[in-house]
Design a protein around this motif. Structure first.
Motif, PDB file in Angstrom:
ATOM      1  N   LEU A  71       0.817  -1.212   0.000  1.00 52.85           N
ATOM      2  CA  LEU A  71       0.000   0.000   0.000  1.00 52.85           C
ATOM      3  C   LEU A  71       0.853   1.265   0.000  1.00 52.85           C
ATOM      4  O   LEU A  71       0.513   2.246  -0.665  1.00 52.85           O
ATOM      5  CB  LEU A  71      -0.979  -0.011   1.182  1.00 52.85           C
ATOM      6  N   VAL A  72       1.971   1.269   0.716  1.00 47.42           N
ATOM      7  CA  VAL A  72       2.847   2.450   0.729  1.00 47.42           C
ATOM      8  C   VAL A  72       3.302   2.764  -0.696  1.00 47.42           C
ATOM      9  O   VAL A  72       3.201   3.909  -1.157  1.00 47.42           O
ATOM     10  CB  VAL A  72       4.067   2.244   1.650  1.00 47.42           C
ATOM     11  N   ASP A  73       3.770   1.746  -1.412  1.00 49.96           N
ATOM     12  CA  ASP A  73       4.193   1.948  -2.801  1.00 49.96           C
ATOM     13  C   ASP A  73       3.039   2.434  -3.667  1.00 49.96           C
ATOM     14  O   ASP A  73       3.202   3.333  -4.492  1.00 49.96           O
ATOM     15  CB  ASP A  73       4.759   0.653  -3.395  1.00 49.96           C
ATOM     16  N   GLY A  74       1.883   1.841  -3.479  1.00 53.33           N
ATOM     17  CA  GLY A  74       0.705   2.243  -4.254  1.00 53.33           C
ATOM     18  C   GLY A  74       0.340   3.701  -4.028  1.00 53.33           C
ATOM     19  O   GLY A  74       0.033   4.427  -4.975  1.00 53.33           O
ATOM     20  N   LEU A  75       0.387   4.134  -2.784  1.00 54.61           N
ATOM     21  CA  LEU A  75       0.079   5.534  -2.474  1.00 54.61           C
ATOM     22  C   LEU A  75       1.123   6.476  -3.066  1.00 54.61           C
ATOM     23  O   LEU A  75       0.783   7.502  -3.661  1.00 54.61           O
ATOM     24  CB  LEU A  75      -0.019   5.737  -0.959  1.00 54.61           C
ATOM     25  N   MET A  76       2.382   6.123  -2.927  1.00 55.71           N
ATOM     26  CA  MET A  76       3.443   6.986  -3.443  1.00 55.71           C
ATOM     27  C   MET A  76       3.374   7.099  -4.968  1.00 55.71           C
ATOM     28  O   MET A  76       3.631   8.163  -5.523  1.00 55.71           O
ATOM     29  CB  MET A  76       4.804   6.486  -2.981  1.00 55.71           C
ATOM     30  N   ASP A  77       2.989   6.032  -5.631  1.00 56.81           N
ATOM     31  CA  ASP A  77       2.901   6.028  -7.090  1.00 56.81           C
ATOM     32  C   ASP A  77       1.854   7.003  -7.626  1.00 56.81           C
ATOM     33  O   ASP A  77       2.002   7.516  -8.731  1.00 56.81           O
ATOM     34  CB  ASP A  77       2.587   4.619  -7.612  1.00 56.81           C
ATOM     35  N   VAL A  78       0.805   7.263  -6.870  1.00 55.26           N
ATOM     36  CA  VAL A  78      -0.270   8.116  -7.387  1.00 55.26           C
ATOM     37  C   VAL A  78      -0.072   9.597  -7.079  1.00 55.26           C
ATOM     38  O   VAL A  78      -0.785  10.442  -7.624  1.00 55.26           O
ATOM     39  CB  VAL A  78      -1.661   7.672  -6.863  1.00 55.26           C
ATOM     40  N   LEU A  79       0.890   9.933  -6.247  1.00 58.06           N
ATOM     41  CA  LEU A  79       1.020  11.315  -5.780  1.00 58.06           C
ATOM     42  C   LEU A  79       1.626  12.277  -6.804  1.00 58.06           C
ATOM     43  O   LEU A  79       1.452  13.494  -6.684  1.00 58.06           O
ATOM     44  CB  LEU A  79       1.844  11.361  -4.497  1.00 58.06           C
ATOM     45  N   SER A  80       2.285  11.771  -7.822  1.00 56.04           N
ATOM     46  CA  SER A  80       2.997  12.663  -8.750  1.00 56.04           C
ATOM     47  C   SER A  80       2.070  13.605  -9.511  1.00 56.04           C
ATOM     48  O   SER A  80       2.477  14.695  -9.891  1.00 56.04           O
ATOM     49  CB  SER A  80       3.841  11.853  -9.729  1.00 56.04           C
TER      50      SER A  80
END
Length: 138
Positions: A71-80
């Motif tokens: 989930l951490v990776d998933g959240l970070m991926d969408v923030l850009s």
């Protein structure tokens, strides 16, 4: 209007989007709540952008299931693509549904991704929505 459809419209109001907002969606699959999506598109007056769009957006819808990975990776991926002051709505299956994500997992993952959990709402009969915002820098 059916009770379910009325509940979806109430959920859209709780998400806080308005006409003209740009929303990008990640994690779309055949299990998403299509009524909620339709009502959201009616509210903002345009289609929800998909994962490939390169726009800066006011909000992100992230459909996330337990089997989707970290989930951490998933959240970070969408923030850009998120505009400063924008919001991420993390949509997870409710308890008892396939792909259920425990609230504790969201509480742990959000700060690691630079986000703060603010509220959780019932988005539909099958999905819970957790509102995440960027942590304020000091």
């Amino acid at each position: 209007m059916s009770e379910t459809r009325a509940a979806d419209k109430d959920a859209v109001v709780k998400l806080g989007f308005k006409d003209g907002d740009l929303i990008q969606e990640f994690g779309y699959d055949d299990d998403v709540d299509f009524d909620l999506r339709d009502d959201l598109e009616d509210c903002i007056g345009s289609e929800i952008l998909d994962e490939d769009d390169q726009e800066v957006v006011d909000g992100i819808l992230l459909w996330w299931r337990e089997e989707d990975g970290d989930l951490v990776d998933g959240l970070m991926d969408v923030l850009s693509s998120l505009d400063e002051g924008g919001v991420v709505w993390l949509l997870t299956p409710k308890a008892g549904r396939d792909g259920y994500v425990a609230p504790g997992e969201v509480q742990e993952a959000a700060p690691l991704a630079g986000l703060h959990v603010t509220t959780t709402e019932a988005a539909s009969k099958d999905w819970a929505a957790t509102r995440l915002v960027m942590k304020q820098s000091k």
